[in-house]
Design a protein around this motif. Structure first.
Motif, PDB file in Angstrom:
ATOM      1  N   THR A   1       8.846  71.296  32.983  1.00 32.82           N
ATOM      2  CA  THR A   1       8.498  69.652  32.804  1.00 32.82           C
ATOM      3  C   THR A   1       7.982  69.142  33.788  1.00 32.82           C
ATOM      4  OG1 THR A   1      10.462  69.669  31.112  1.00 32.82           O
ATOM      5  CG2 THR A   1       9.659  67.618  32.032  1.00 32.82           C
ATOM      6  N   ILE A   2       8.286  69.223  34.906  1.00 32.14           N
ATOM      7  CA  ILE A   2       7.779  68.616  36.069  1.00 32.14           C
ATOM      8  C   ILE A   2       6.383  69.196  36.583  1.00 32.14           C
ATOM      9  CG2 ILE A   2       8.204  68.113  38.605  1.00 32.14           C
ATOM     10  CD1 ILE A   2      10.168  66.774  36.817  1.00 32.14           C
ATOM     11  N   MET A   3       6.196  70.347  36.137  1.00 32.53           N
ATOM     12  CA  MET A   3       4.910  71.121  36.392  1.00 32.53           C
ATOM     13  C   MET A   3       3.682  70.489  35.313  1.00 32.53           C
ATOM     14  SD  MET A   3       3.616  74.882  35.638  1.00 32.53           S
ATOM     15  CE  MET A   3       3.716  74.440  34.113  1.00 32.53           C
ATOM     16  N   ASN A   4       4.320  70.460  34.045  1.00 23.41           N
ATOM     17  CA  ASN A   4       3.479  69.610  33.125  1.00 23.41           C
ATOM     18  C   ASN A   4       3.242  68.106  33.230  1.00 23.41           C
ATOM     19  OD1 ASN A   4       3.091  72.115  31.664  1.00 23.41           O
ATOM     20  ND2 ASN A   4       4.915  71.538  30.570  1.00 23.41           N
ATOM     21  N   ILE A   5       3.811  67.488  34.063  1.00 24.53           N
ATOM     22  CA  ILE A   5       3.870  66.098  34.360  1.00 24.53           C
ATOM     23  C   ILE A   5       2.839  66.026  35.242  1.00 24.53           C
ATOM     24  CG2 ILE A   5       4.807  64.040  35.252  1.00 24.53           C
ATOM     25  CD1 ILE A   5       7.291  64.787  33.577  1.00 24.53           C
ATOM     26  N   GLU A   6       3.082  66.785  36.395  1.00 28.49           N
ATOM     27  CA  GLU A   6       2.041  66.601  37.594  1.00 28.49           C
ATOM     28  C   GLU A   6       0.765  67.402  37.361  1.00 28.49           C
ATOM     29  OE1 GLU A   6       5.483  67.228  41.026  1.00 28.49           O
ATOM     30  OE2 GLU A   6       4.236  68.761  40.804  1.00 28.49           O
ATOM     31  N   ASN A   7       0.734  68.378  36.541  1.00 26.09           N
ATOM     32  CA  ASN A   7      -0.605  69.068  36.619  1.00 26.09           C
ATOM     33  C   ASN A   7      -1.370  68.749  35.356  1.00 26.09           C
ATOM     34  OD1 ASN A   7       0.021  70.499  38.856  1.00 26.09           O
ATOM     35  ND2 ASN A   7       1.030  72.032  38.107  1.00 26.09           N
ATOM     36  N   LYS A   8      -0.785  68.443  34.238  1.00 23.78           N
ATOM     37  CA  LYS A   8      -1.307  68.477  33.039  1.00 23.78           C
ATOM     38  C   LYS A   8      -1.164  67.154  32.301  1.00 23.78           C
ATOM     39  CE  LYS A   8      -0.315  73.315  31.501  1.00 23.78           C
ATOM     40  NZ  LYS A   8       0.336  73.956  30.394  1.00 23.78           N
ATOM     41  N   GLY A   9      -0.689  66.184  33.027  1.00 26.05           N
ATOM     42  CA  GLY A   9      -0.584  64.625  32.591  1.00 26.05           C
ATOM     43  C   GLY A   9       0.286  64.618  31.342  1.00 26.05           C
ATOM     44  N   GLN A  10       1.323  65.297  31.122  1.00 25.83           N
ATOM     45  CA  GLN A  10       2.161  65.397  30.038  1.00 25.83           C
ATOM     46  C   GLN A  10       3.029  63.919  30.091  1.00 25.83           C
ATOM     47  OE1 GLN A  10       4.645  68.627  29.197  1.00 25.83           O
ATOM     48  NE2 GLN A  10       6.459  67.317  29.016  1.00 25.83           N
ATOM     49  N   TYR A  11       3.216  63.440  29.193  1.00 31.09           N
ATOM     50  CA  TYR A  11       4.047  61.850  29.140  1.00 31.09           C
ATOM     51  C   TYR A  11       5.529  62.607  28.982  1.00 31.09           C
ATOM     52  CZ  TYR A  11       0.136  59.394  27.382  1.00 31.09           C
ATOM     53  OH  TYR A  11      -1.310  58.843  27.255  1.00 31.09           O
ATOM     54  N   PRO A  12       6.292  61.914  30.148  1.00 30.28           N
ATOM     55  CA  PRO A  12       7.379  62.121  29.911  1.00 30.28           C
ATOM     56  C   PRO A  12       8.378  60.998  29.485  1.00 30.28           C
ATOM     57  CG  PRO A  12       6.947  60.858  32.209  1.00 30.28           C
ATOM     58  CD  PRO A  12       5.495  61.042  31.391  1.00 30.28           C
ATOM     59  N   SER A  13       9.446  61.251  29.256  1.00 36.68           N
ATOM     60  CA  SER A  13      10.288  60.189  28.700  1.00 36.68           C
ATOM     61  C   SER A  13      10.458  58.993  29.106  1.00 36.68           C
ATOM     62  CB  SER A  13      11.782  60.515  28.192  1.00 36.68           C
ATOM     63  OG  SER A  13      12.432  60.909  29.640  1.00 36.68           O
ATOM     64  N   PHE A  14      10.882  57.729  28.732  1.00 38.28           N
ATOM     65  CA  PHE A  14      10.885  56.748  29.483  1.00 38.28           C
ATOM     66  C   PHE A  14      11.939  56.600  31.093  1.00 38.28           C
ATOM     67  CE2 PHE A  14      12.336  52.232  30.552  1.00 38.28           C
ATOM     68  CZ  PHE A  14      10.774  51.762  30.880  1.00 38.28           C
ATOM     69  N   ASP A  15      12.966  57.266  30.427  1.00 35.90           N
ATOM     70  CA  ASP A  15      13.933  57.461  31.385  1.00 35.90           C
ATOM     71  C   ASP A  15      13.482  58.422  32.508  1.00 35.90           C
ATOM     72  OD1 ASP A  15      16.758  57.167  32.435  1.00 35.90           O
ATOM     73  OD2 ASP A  15      16.845  59.431  31.764  1.00 35.90           O
ATOM     74  N   LEU A  16      12.896  59.293  32.199  1.00 37.01           N
ATOM     75  CA  LEU A  16      12.415  60.281  33.353  1.00 37.01           C
ATOM     76  C   LEU A  16      11.269  59.749  34.078  1.00 37.01           C
ATOM     77  CD1 LEU A  16      12.378  62.986  34.918  1.00 37.01           C
ATOM     78  CD2 LEU A  16      10.886  63.796  33.137  1.00 37.01           C
ATOM     79  N   PHE A  17      10.393  59.108  33.602  1.00 36.48           N
ATOM     80  CA  PHE A  17       9.397  58.272  34.141  1.00 36.48           C
ATOM     81  C   PHE A  17       9.893  57.190  35.352  1.00 36.48           C
ATOM     82  CE2 PHE A  17       6.897  54.280  33.896  1.00 36.48           C
ATOM     83  CZ  PHE A  17       5.764  54.640  34.459  1.00 36.48           C
ATOM     84  N   VAL A  18      10.765  56.373  34.790  1.00 41.22           N
ATOM     85  CA  VAL A  18      11.564  55.411  35.620  1.00 41.22           C
ATOM     86  C   VAL A  18      12.107  56.488  36.967  1.00 41.22           C
ATOM     87  CG1 VAL A  18      13.280  53.830  35.961  1.00 41.22           C
ATOM     88  CG2 VAL A  18      11.866  53.674  34.062  1.00 41.22           C
ATOM     89  N   LYS A  19      12.750  57.298  36.709  1.00 39.23           N
ATOM     90  CA  LYS A  19      13.486  58.065  37.504  1.00 39.23           C
ATOM     91  C   LYS A  19      12.395  58.720  38.823  1.00 39.23           C
ATOM     92  CE  LYS A  19      17.507  59.885  35.099  1.00 39.23           C
ATOM     93  NZ  LYS A  19      18.021  61.131  34.746  1.00 39.23           N
ATOM     94  N   LEU A  20      11.260  59.150  38.174  1.00 44.94           N
ATOM     95  CA  LEU A  20      10.252  59.505  39.173  1.00 44.94           C
ATOM     96  C   LEU A  20       9.626  58.481  39.814  1.00 44.94           C
ATOM     97  CD1 LEU A  20       8.760  62.234  36.596  1.00 44.94           C
ATOM     98  CD2 LEU A  20       9.911  62.703  38.782  1.00 44.94           C
ATOM     99  N   ILE A  21       9.208  57.514  39.312  1.00 39.97           N
ATOM    100  CA  ILE A  21       8.515  56.612  40.058  1.00 39.97           C
ATOM    101  C   ILE A  21       9.385  55.956  41.112  1.00 39.97           C
ATOM    102  CG2 ILE A  21       6.562  56.446  38.272  1.00 39.97           C
ATOM    103  CD1 ILE A  21       8.071  53.631  37.578  1.00 39.97           C
ATOM    104  N   THR A  22      10.623  55.956  40.757  1.00 42.38           N
ATOM    105  CA  THR A  22      11.520  55.051  41.720  1.00 42.38           C
ATOM    106  C   THR A  22      11.895  56.055  42.768  1.00 42.38           C
ATOM    107  OG1 THR A  22      12.572  53.996  39.902  1.00 42.38           O
ATOM    108  CG2 THR A  22      14.041  53.978  41.491  1.00 42.38           C
ATOM    109  N   MET A  23      12.328  57.330  42.507  1.00 44.75           N
ATOM    110  CA  MET A  23      12.516  58.264  43.468  1.00 44.75           C
ATOM    111  C   MET A  23      11.450  58.408  44.432  1.00 44.75           C
ATOM    112  SD  MET A  23      13.824  62.160  42.800  1.00 44.75           S
ATOM    113  CE  MET A  23      12.581  62.597  41.724  1.00 44.75           C
TER     114      MET A  23
END
Length: 108
Positions: free
Chosen positions: A43-65
């Motif tokens: 999931t992380i690989m797809n977000i970073e490399n393919k521009g996959q849309y994360p869930s809103f919850d995961l999006f907030v976690k990642l940008i905050t972290m």
């Protein structure tokens, strides 16, 4: 439900690259990030490399972290449509750190 023709789709590739860079700067692997956010490393690989849309919850976690601002990715063209080539160049430039920009400028 069809998307309204006037709506803009958010291109997640640039933000995915920024998250990847932030993780690399911390020395964190995709597997470690996945563990921190309770997701699969694919999931992380797809977000970073393919521009996959994360869930809103995961999006907030990642940008905050990673303390990543999303403004530059949401408001990239000030309301003016630009070419896909220009957008790609902007994403690449935005993902460069100070040292890389200095080297890039040196070779201009």
């Amino acid at each position: 439900m069809k998307m309204n023709q006037t709506e803009r789709r958010f291109d997640f590739h640039g933000l995915g690259l920024a998250l990847k860079r932030a993780g690399e700067e911390k020395g964190w692997t995709q597997a470690y990030v996945a563990e921190l956010v309770d997701r699969d490393s694919r999931t992380i690989m797809n977000i970073e490399n393919k521009g996959q849309y994360p869930s809103f919850d995961l999006f907030v976690k990642l940008i905050t972290m990673f303390d990543v601002s999303v403004d530059q990715f949401i408001h990239t063209d000030g309301g003016v449509r630009s070419s896909s080539c220009r957008k790609h160049i902007d994403v690449l430039l935005n993902s460069m750190n100070e040292k890389e920009l200095f080297i890039f400028r040196f070779y201009e």
